[in-house]
Design a protein around this motif. Structure first.
Motif, short mmCIF file in Angstrom:
data_model
loop_
_atom_site.label_atom_id
_atom_site.label_comp_id
_atom_site.label_asym_id
_atom_site.label_seq_id
_atom_site.Cartn_x
_atom_site.Cartn_y
_atom_site.Cartn_z
N GLU A 140 -30.45 -8.68 13.82
CA GLU A 140 -30.14 -10.06 13.41
C GLU A 140 -30.75 -10.40 12.06
O GLU A 140 -30.13 -11.09 11.25
CB GLU A 140 -30.60 -11.05 14.49
CG GLU A 140 -29.71 -11.01 15.70
CD GLU A 140 -30.03 -12.08 16.73
OE1 GLU A 140 -31.06 -12.78 16.57
OE2 GLU A 140 -29.27 -12.20 17.71
N ALA A 143 -28.44 -8.61 9.52
CA ALA A 143 -27.07 -9.12 9.46
C ALA A 143 -27.01 -10.57 9.02
O ALA A 143 -25.97 -11.02 8.53
CB ALA A 143 -26.39 -8.95 10.81
N SER A 144 -28.10 -11.31 9.16
CA SER A 144 -28.02 -12.69 8.70
C SER A 144 -28.36 -12.80 7.22
O SER A 144 -28.29 -13.88 6.65
CB SER A 144 -28.91 -13.61 9.55
OG SER A 144 -30.22 -13.12 9.57
N LYS A 180 -22.95 -6.73 17.96
CA LYS A 180 -22.06 -7.75 17.36
C LYS A 180 -21.94 -7.54 15.86
O LYS A 180 -22.21 -8.42 15.06
CB LYS A 180 -22.56 -9.15 17.68
CG LYS A 180 -22.57 -9.48 19.15
CD LYS A 180 -22.95 -10.93 19.34
CE LYS A 180 -23.90 -11.18 20.47
NZ LYS A 180 -25.30 -10.99 20.24
N LEU A 181 -21.56 -6.33 15.49
CA LEU A 181 -21.37 -6.00 14.07
C LEU A 181 -20.17 -5.08 13.92
O LEU A 181 -19.80 -4.39 14.88
CB LEU A 181 -22.61 -5.28 13.53
CG LEU A 181 -23.80 -6.15 13.12
CD1 LEU A 181 -24.97 -5.29 12.73
CD2 LEU A 181 -23.44 -7.10 11.99
N GLU A 263 -14.63 -6.59 7.00
CA GLU A 263 -14.59 -7.20 8.34
C GLU A 263 -15.82 -8.08 8.57
O GLU A 263 -15.72 -9.17 9.13
CB GLU A 263 -14.54 -6.08 9.39
CG GLU A 263 -14.24 -6.56 10.79
CD GLU A 263 -14.34 -5.44 11.82
OE1 GLU A 263 -14.17 -4.25 11.45
OE2 GLU A 263 -14.62 -5.75 12.99
N TYR A 264 -16.97 -7.58 8.10
CA TYR A 264 -18.21 -8.38 8.23
C TYR A 264 -18.02 -9.72 7.51
O TYR A 264 -18.34 -10.78 8.06
CB TYR A 264 -19.40 -7.61 7.63
CG TYR A 264 -20.63 -8.47 7.45
CD1 TYR A 264 -21.56 -8.63 8.47
CD2 TYR A 264 -20.84 -9.15 6.25
CE1 TYR A 264 -22.66 -9.46 8.30
CE2 TYR A 264 -21.94 -9.98 6.08
CZ TYR A 264 -22.85 -10.12 7.10
OH TYR A 264 -23.94 -10.95 6.93
N GLU A 267 -15.18 -11.78 9.49
CA GLU A 267 -15.34 -12.21 10.89
C GLU A 267 -16.77 -12.44 11.35
O GLU A 267 -17.01 -13.20 12.27
CB GLU A 267 -14.68 -11.17 11.81
CG GLU A 267 -13.18 -11.26 11.72
CD GLU A 267 -12.50 -10.09 12.38
OE1 GLU A 267 -13.05 -9.57 13.36
OE2 GLU A 267 -11.41 -9.71 11.90
N TYR A 268 -17.71 -11.75 10.75
CA TYR A 268 -19.07 -11.84 11.26
C TYR A 268 -19.98 -12.73 10.42
O TYR A 268 -20.87 -13.38 10.93
CB TYR A 268 -19.70 -10.44 11.36
CG TYR A 268 -19.05 -9.57 12.40
CD1 TYR A 268 -19.57 -9.49 13.69
CD2 TYR A 268 -17.90 -8.83 12.10
CE1 TYR A 268 -18.97 -8.69 14.65
CE2 TYR A 268 -17.29 -8.04 13.06
CZ TYR A 268 -17.82 -7.97 14.33
OH TYR A 268 -17.23 -7.18 15.28
N ARG A 269 -19.73 -12.71 9.09
CA ARG A 269 -20.62 -13.44 8.20
C ARG A 269 -20.76 -14.93 8.55
O ARG A 269 -21.88 -15.44 8.61
CB ARG A 269 -20.19 -13.27 6.75
CG ARG A 269 -21.10 -13.96 5.78
CD ARG A 269 -20.71 -13.67 4.37
NE ARG A 269 -21.05 -14.80 3.53
CZ ARG A 269 -20.79 -14.85 2.26
NH1 ARG A 269 -20.17 -13.86 1.67
NH2 ARG A 269 -21.12 -15.90 1.55
N GLU A 271 -20.62 -16.39 11.32
CA GLU A 271 -21.49 -16.51 12.50
C GLU A 271 -22.95 -16.26 12.14
O GLU A 271 -23.85 -16.98 12.55
CB GLU A 271 -21.01 -15.50 13.55
CG GLU A 271 -21.59 -15.67 14.93
CD GLU A 271 -21.54 -17.10 15.44
OE1 GLU A 271 -22.59 -17.55 15.92
OE2 GLU A 271 -20.49 -17.77 15.31
N TYR A 272 -23.19 -15.21 11.33
CA TYR A 272 -24.57 -14.89 10.95
C TYR A 272 -25.15 -15.94 10.00
O TYR A 272 -26.35 -16.19 9.99
CB TYR A 272 -24.67 -13.48 10.37
CG TYR A 272 -24.73 -12.44 11.46
CD1 TYR A 272 -25.87 -12.29 12.25
CD2 TYR A 272 -23.65 -11.61 11.75
CE1 TYR A 272 -25.94 -11.37 13.27
CE2 TYR A 272 -23.70 -10.68 12.77
CZ TYR A 272 -24.85 -10.56 13.53
OH TYR A 272 -24.91 -9.64 14.55
#
Ligand SMILES: Nc1nc2c(ncn2[C@@H]2O[C@H](COP(=O)(O)OP(=O)(O)OP(=O)(O)O)[C@@H](O)[C@H]2O)c(=O)[nH]1
Length: 379
Positions: A140, A143-144, A180-181, A263-264, A267-269, A271-272
């Protein structure tokens, strides 16, 4: 966390944040060899990566690491000190290291102008990372702040049976859930067997069923059903065949990493980013709770004031207050990395006494508590 600004800086036209590549995989799948190969490949392209080793029990690293957990946490001492076996020693070492991970984040942030990639090798016991509080803290934190992707290294030569292949894929799927990555499966050891059979199994249900036809056990029926369930997982999975030993497939590997970074971002950024803001706002409440839990897990040596060791001091919980770095390994970059080199000199000076003090204090506390426990029983 200072490094937290890194992702946001791109939009502001600042330096490109490095991509963190977390290399996970079962023991013997070839993680370390792959990292070694990636390091050589990137050096060859004039883009030296920042390299972090998170395996406290590895005997010899075949690549130069900028940060090596073994410099900060002495795994064998931790085992002795806490009366642990090898696995417990690895978990505890990683937990201790995670309590100092904010320093690692600062080092990575400092490297964002010079390193495009941060490569992170993880312990062979995959569950130590994926199912521990420290793994969550580290993932975390990375990724954050930085685009981060997971590379799951799979031993292709040991996955030629459809049932073994399925159990490997289920494991991969569980790691996807846990981390979750964006996720890449690196089918390694393609010098022994080409990975095309596995790709075919993922793309063509019938071929997989045919391969399963020779099996008539309960497990094979379950595998048949599972392959249908995993269809969705397969369809979005990034797969690349590599040979860490020969160094083949690496160009395609980096193509997949770029796709995973997209994709990060997509879709993920978001959220992080939300998580980062929440963490900043709440003064990393969640992290603190996890750290607190880790400290409790340390058992008898948790915070306790004793007359022998002096007042309780939470900063003494780790083996060292300072994460060691080994500076840069590139001559031409020495100028830009003088800060790290200075750190290295000062930190090394502090490291040994800090670690010895920590061990002495915790040993005294432990013995005192044991003696008190025996006294209580005798009463
Ligand atoms: N033939 C072949 N052997 C490989 C390849 N990659 C790794 N190996 C071998 O597989 C064994 C395990 O490799 P490591 O890189 O130590 O694997 P690891 O996943 O880091 O292992 P742990 O540290 O136990 O987690 C070694 O004997 C490597 O030489 C490959 O691409 N092809």
């Amino acid at each position: 966390m200072a490094a937290a600004a890194a992702v946001g800086e791109v939009a502001a036209g600042g330096p490109e944040p490095p991509v963190c590549v977390l290399v996970l995989g079962m023991a013997g799948s070839g993680k370390t060899t792959l990292v070694q190969r990636l390091v050589a490949h990137l050096h060859g392209q004039g883009a030296p990566p920042y390299v972090i080793n998170l395996d406290p029990a590895v005997h010899e690293l075949p690549f130069p690491a900028n940060i090596d957990i073994r410099d900060t946490v002495k795994y064998k001492e931790v085992m002795k000190q806490y009366g642990l076996g090898p696995n417990g020693g690895i978990v505890t070492s990683l937990n201790l290291f995670a309590t100092r991970f904010d320093q690692v984040m600062k080092f990575i942030e400092k490297r964002q102008n010079t390193s495009k990639y941060v490569l992170i090798d993880t312990p062979g016991q995959i569950e130590v990372f994926t199912w521990s509080a420290s793994g969550t803290i580290i993932t975390e934190a990375l990724a954050s702040s930085f685009p981060s992707v997971v590379v799951y290294v799979m031993d292709t030569s040991r996955s030629t049976s459809p049932i073994t292949f399925m159990s490997n894929m289920l494991y991969a799927c569980s790691i996807l859930y846990k981390t979750k990555l964006p996720f890449i499966v690196a089918m390694n050891k393609t010098d022994i067997i080409d990975h095309s059979f596995a790709v075919e199994w993922m793309q063509d249900f019938e071929t997989f069923q045919d391969a399963l036809n020779q099996e008539t056990t309960y497990v094979s029926n379950l595998t048949r059903s599972m392959s249908l369930v995993l269809d969705e997982f397969y369809s979005s999975l990034k797969v690349v065949g590599v040979s860490a030993v020969l160094g083949t497939g690496l160009d395609e590997f980096f193509v997949q990493v770029s796709k995973a970074v997209e994709e990060y971002e997509r879709e993920y950024r978001p959220e992080y980013e939300r998580l980062r803001k929440k963490l900043e706002k709440a003064q990393s409440k969640q992290q603190k709770e996890q750290l607190e839990r880790l400290r409790k897990d340390m058992g008898p040596v948790s915070v306790e004031s004793t007359s022998l060791a002096g007042p309780a001091d939470t900063s003494a919980m780790g083996p060292s207050d300072l994460i060691l770095t080994r500076g840069t390994l590139d001559d031409e970059e020495e100028d830009s990395d003088t800060d790290d080199i200075d750190h290295q000199v000062t930190e090394e000076r502090h490291e040994e006494p800090a670690f010895k003090n920590f061990m002495q204090e915790t040993r005294m506390k432990y013995h005192k508590k044991c003696a008190r426990g025996v006294g209580d029983i005798q009463k």
